[in-house]
Design an enzyme around this catalytic site. Structure first.
Site, PDB file in Angstrom:
ATOM      1  CD  GLU A  56      26.905  -2.056  69.655  1.00  0.00           C
ATOM      2  OE1 GLU A  56      26.180  -2.404  70.607  1.00  0.00           O
ATOM      3  OE2 GLU A  56      27.467  -0.961  69.601  1.00  0.00           O
ATOM      4  CD  GLU A  71      26.459   1.657  66.897  1.00  0.00           C
ATOM      5  OE1 GLU A  71      26.634   2.086  68.065  1.00  0.00           O
ATOM      6  OE2 GLU A  71      25.644   0.772  66.632  1.00  0.00           O
TER       7      GLU A  71
END
Length: 333
Positions: free
Chosen positions: A88, A307
């Protein structure tokens, strides 16, 4: 860090810690500064050096060297197929058009939400009245404002000042009042509009791939961009053998920690969807968008949703007390 609003810290805030407030740190001074220095310190903080090295080189080389040590240990294991560049990534302040606005970050609005300039001023000891947000049934909403850092504490070490003040982003006027000198400082370099993915993430990811493959030549490279910064592309001149490892969540379930089958949100457009069948179709469209991006814009790269999932502690952890996880099962389905 906490008192100046540079980040919200669990150990300073105490319990109960507000649910899903941590993403707001991405747009505040501490994380915003560090991500900017990591990816683009050469352009936006050229005066800053550590141990004689430009800050961008210092941070990236140490990070990549750390993962190289992991690769050296794992290179003979057949079940390790590759390495993710960075989980991320955030653009920090890179590409933001006006420091007097809030950084886009991870698009979360919760708790104290200073603008980029307010964050810089707070970190330098100037109290600021900051907008406060919370999560409502239909998304984020402003609930009021709050005076932050009334004691005038500084986040910078004694003898040092804000790195962005050093680089002329802001200063003080003849009356000693802070003022933004270069509101669009992070939007352009040499009068050229910057693109985070093209100008900063991809050069880092390619370097990461080359250095890891110096140890494990056939390692797969997992890449993921910033959802709020447009589509990540990958071209023939970039490192080969990549996997698009974008993340995806059912946003309303994730943030509200309860499951509502008849209402959903598109995590890219933030538009609400109504009706159980329509919500299901929306989820399909969102995941299909990721796969289509891999195929059309990333050289037919495979997709691995890096994810995905749900919060298991929904409804104030009720299922842990009753043993009834039927809501979690429905949400996960």
């Amino acid at each position: 860090i906490h008192a100046t609003g540079a980040a919200i810290l669990h150990q300073e805030y105490g319990d109960p810690f507000p649910r899903m407030i941590w993403p707001t740190n991405a747009s505040k001074l501490a994380c915003g500064t560090m991500f900017t220095l990591f990816f683009a310190g050469n352009d936006f903080a050229p005066q800053l050096k550590v141990d004689g090295l430009p800050i961008q080189e210092y941070l990236q080389s140490h990070y990549i060297d750390a993962i190289r040590q992991v690769a050296l240990r794992l290179r003979d294991l057949p079940n390790v197929i590759g390495y993710d560049t960075l989980n991320e990534p955030s653009n920090g302040f890179i590409g933001e058009q006006d420091v007097r606005a809030r950084a886009r970050g991870l698009s979360a609005l919760k708790g104290e939400m200073p603008t980029m300039l307010q964050g810089m001023l707070l970190g330098s000891g100037y109290p600021q009245k900051v907008d406060v947000y919370d999560i409502g049934l239909f998304g984020f909403k402003k609930t009021g404002s709050r005076l932050v850092n009334a004691e005038g504490k500084q986040v910078w070490r004694d003898g040092y000042e804000d790195v962005w003040k050093q680089h002329g982003v802001w200063g003080v006027d003849s009356f000693g009042q802070p003022i933004a000198h270069k509101p669009d400082y992070f939007a352009k370099v040499y009068d050229r509009t910057v693109n985070f993915h093209e100008d900063y993430y991809k050069p880092f990811a390619n370097r990461f791939g080359r250095e890891i493959r110096g140890i494990v030549p056939d390692a797969i490279l997992f890449v993921e961009g910033v959802p709020t910064q447009g589509e990540l592309t990958w071209n023939e001149q970039d490192e080969p053998n990549i996997v698009h490892a974008a993340h995806w969540y059912d946003g309303l379930t994730l943030f509200n920690k309860t499951y509502t089958s008849w209402m959903g949100v598109d995590t890219r457009t933030t538009k609400l969807t109504w009706g159980t069948q329509n919500v299901g179709k929306s989820f399909i469209r969102q995941i299909a968008r990721i796969v289509r991006q891999s195929d059309e814009d990333m050289q037919h790269a495979p997709t691995l949703i890096g994810e995905v999932g749900i919060p298991f502690d929904m409804q104030d952890k009720q299922a842990y007390r009753t043993g009834d996880f039927s809501m979690q099962v429905r949400a996960l389905d």
